[in-house]
Enzyme design. Structure first.
Site, PDB file in Angstrom:
ATOM      1  CG  HIS A  37       0.163  -5.669   2.719  1.00 30.05           C
ATOM      2  ND1 HIS A  37      -0.377  -4.700   1.909  1.00 30.05           N
ATOM      3  CD2 HIS A  37       0.316  -5.106   3.942  1.00 30.05           C
ATOM      4  CE1 HIS A  37      -0.557  -3.589   2.607  1.00 30.05           C
ATOM      5  NE2 HIS A  37      -0.142  -3.805   3.848  1.00 30.05           N
ATOM      6  CB  SER A 189      -2.544   0.916   1.651  1.00 22.83           C
ATOM      7  OG  SER A 189      -2.199  -0.389   2.067  1.00 22.83           O
TER       8      SER A 189
END
Length: 283
Positions: A37, A189
């Site tokens: 990210h 994630s």
């Protein structure tokens, strides 16, 4: 960093920035942020005056209620990680379900010219309606000049490009390379939920993709697919859901190779109850 939970306040703030000639980049996330990210955020900061990062676990794109419940929610840790970038041009939007959807959490129905029926769409009913719904709403709230998406979710990236094309949305979609751990595992994630044993075996996914790419140079797509299936049957801990070689334009499985087309291999694997996806360009 500026931090907003209300879409109207965010929209007003961004509009004021744009009125002063600033460009806006956008990185939509579901939180549980990692270095992948951050690579999107840093690219956005290089190409824009400000970058909005949304942190929102979108309920409409989960076809599995248990997966939605277990999805990591780590807002404080996410904000701390973003602070390490050391740039006050980052704007956070961390809304509630009500701020995004009001009183009715429901997906809009989309037609993405068939892209939504391949691969992930075949295994996760309604998933891309949920993706299209949230991305379109976020684009309408943020009104970015550019939006950044990782190629790990390559099918999603192609669908969002199609969303922008079909709905004439004034935003440039930028795909960014997959960010990998040192052992090759695509950053996700969901990796944080892997058991030690599954985490140790998970790099097998990327190693298999690398070998498949080499084999695709001389062998048919069917031959490569059969080889991958055999490798996973021998592996033990990891369970292959699908391996598909597809045309990147249509996302349809390739039947006969053509030098005029570009292909990508897509894979989905279960490590216990954790579902991992990855892909690799083949030519």
């Amino acid at each position: 960093m500026k931090n907003f939970q209300n879409k109207t306040e965010l929209s007003n703030y961004v509009s004021a920035l744009k009125d002063h000639g600033n460009t806006i980049g956008f990185v939509p996330t579901m939180g549980a942020l990692h270095k992948g990210h951050l690579s999107l955020v840093n690219k956005g900061l290089k190409e824009n005056d400000f970058v909005v990062v949304s942190i929102f676990v979108n309920p409409t794109q989960f076809n599995n209620e248990e997966d939605l419940v277990k999805y990591p929610r780590t807002l404080e840790a996410d904000l701390s990680l973003l602070k390490t970038v050391g740039d006050d041009r980052i704007i956070i939007y961390a809304p509630s379900n009500e701020d995004i959807y009001g009183s009715e959490i429901q997906s809009q129905a989309f037609n993405f010219d068939g892209l939504e029926h391949e691969m992930e769409g075949a295994f996760r009913e309604g998933h891309f309606d949920g993706v299209g719904t949230i991305v379109k709403r976020l684009f309408e709230i943020v009104k970015p000049d550019r939006a950044y998406f990782g190629e790990k979710d390559f099918q999603q990236l192609q669908i969002i490009r199609k969303l922008v094309e079909l709905h004439h949305l004034p935003v440039k979609i930028i795909g960014c390379p997959i960010h990998r751990a040192a052992d090759g595992l695509a950053m996700s994630s969901r990796n944080a939920r892997l058991s030690p044993a599954h985490r140790a075996d998970a790099p097998f996914i990327y190693k298999t993709l690398i070998s498949a790419k080499t084999k695709f140079g001389t062998k048919s797509a069917q031959n490569v697919t059969e080889w991958v299936n055999t490798q996973f049957k021998k592996q033990g801990l990891l369970e292959l859901e699908y391996f598909i070689i597809a045309d990147i334009a249509t996302l349809k499985p390739v039947k006969r190779k053509s030098t005029k087309k570009s292909y990508r291999a897509f894979i989905a694997v279960y490590a216990g109850d954790i579902r991992l996806i990855d892909n690799i360009a083949l030519n």
